[in-house]
Design a protein around this motif. Structure first.
Motif, short mmCIF file in Angstrom:
data_model
loop_
_atom_site.label_atom_id
_atom_site.label_comp_id
_atom_site.label_asym_id
_atom_site.label_seq_id
_atom_site.Cartn_x
_atom_site.Cartn_y
_atom_site.Cartn_z
N THR A 1 0.85 -1.18 0.00
CA THR A 1 0.00 0.00 0.00
C THR A 1 0.89 1.23 0.00
OG1 THR A 1 -1.63 -1.22 1.29
CG2 THR A 1 -1.87 1.17 1.22
N TRP B 1 2.29 5.04 0.56
CA TRP B 1 2.19 5.92 1.72
C TRP B 1 1.09 6.95 1.55
CZ3 TRP B 1 2.58 11.11 1.17
CH2 TRP B 1 3.15 11.57 -0.01
N TRP B 2 0.86 7.39 0.32
CA TRP B 2 -0.10 8.47 0.10
C TRP B 2 -1.53 8.01 0.37
CZ3 TRP B 2 -3.50 7.30 -3.74
CH2 TRP B 2 -3.08 6.39 -4.71
N GLN B 3 -1.81 6.71 0.27
CA GLN B 3 -3.14 6.23 0.60
C GLN B 3 -3.42 6.37 2.10
OE1 GLN B 3 -3.73 2.32 -1.02
NE2 GLN B 3 -3.73 3.06 -3.14
N TYR B 4 -2.40 6.17 2.91
CA TYR B 4 -2.56 6.38 4.35
C TYR B 4 -2.80 7.87 4.64
CZ TYR B 4 -0.77 1.65 4.84
OH TYR B 4 -0.61 0.30 4.74
N ILE C 1 -4.14 10.08 2.60
CA ILE C 1 -5.49 10.44 2.16
C ILE C 1 -6.53 9.95 3.16
CG2 ILE C 1 -7.25 9.94 0.40
CD1 ILE C 1 -5.01 10.12 -1.70
N ALA C 2 -6.38 8.72 3.64
CA ALA C 2 -7.33 8.18 4.64
C ALA C 2 -7.30 9.02 5.91
CB ALA C 2 -7.00 6.73 4.95
N LYS D 1 -3.71 -4.91 5.42
CA LYS D 1 -3.91 -3.72 4.58
C LYS D 1 -5.13 -2.93 5.05
CE LYS D 1 -1.99 -5.21 0.16
NZ LYS D 1 -1.50 -3.99 -0.43
N LEU E 1 -5.26 1.03 6.68
CA LEU E 1 -6.05 2.13 6.13
C LEU E 1 -7.15 2.57 7.08
CD1 LEU E 1 -6.21 1.02 2.40
CD2 LEU E 1 -4.94 2.95 3.36
#
Length: 188
Positions: A6, A8-11, A13-14, A90, A94
């Motif tokens: 996953t 880093w940017w998805q974390y 954004i969440a 995962k 998130l």
């Protein structure tokens, strides 16, 4: 199946979405007079138990994946459990990021009313839940890392070349014999 880590940017954004949602909830609760901020203690406890369960499963998958197949103890870990553990890690990462933002947003909007007992209690509850959610995010990231397979040892890996030499097998690139051997092992 090829699973990717996953990013880093998805974390991030969440976390940002959770922060905006938590802030919005606190603002709405303040303007409408509804008591929507805070969290029951049970939620923090369940989040902590979920994090421990994912960490234990991830450690078992890691141990199983990095043990020599001949020396593996009999356990419940199989490819299906390993994939489920990866997906769970995962999701925990998130969800932990989003919940951390959710609780921090509520804290930020309630700080100006901290002298009131209700807001003080809500801030304490949210702070504990935010710490547990942050720990869950970290456990999810670590669990995802633990579920990685070790690098494969292909034909060009030094260990594989040594095994081939011990068995007396000559790699095709080094074969200098002019006779061809069929599948039965007899010369043609």
């Amino acid at each position: 199946m090829k699973a990717k880590r996953t990013p880093w940017w998805q974390y991030a954004i969440a976390l940002a979405i959770g922060l905006l949602a938590g802030t919005g909830l606190a603002v709405y609760g303040e303007s409408s007079g509804l008591s929507l901020i805070g969290t029951p203690w049970l939620v923090a406890g369940l989040l902590a138990l979920l994090g421990v369960a994912v960490l234990v499963l991830s450690l078992q998958v890691h141990q199983y994946a990095n043990t020599d197949p001949k020396k593996r103890p009999h356990s419940f870990v199989n490819p299906t459990v390993a994939v489920y553990t990866l997906v769970l890690a995962k999701a925990l990462g998130l969800a932990g990021a989003a919940l951390t933002g959710w609780y921090v947003g509520q804290i930020l909007m309630s700080l100006s009313h901290m002298e009131a007992a209700y807001y003080h209690d809500a801030i304490v509850q949210c702070a504990i839940a935010a710490v547990v959610s942050l720990a869950d995010m970290i456990i999810g990231i670590i669990g995802e890392w633990l579920c990685q397979l070790p690098p494969s040892e292909g034909a060009e890996h030094p260990k594989m070349k040594q095994k081939a030499k011990r068995r007396g097998v000559v790699p095709a690139a080094n074969a200098t014999s002019t006779t061809q051997t069929n599948m039965t092992g007899r010369d043609e």
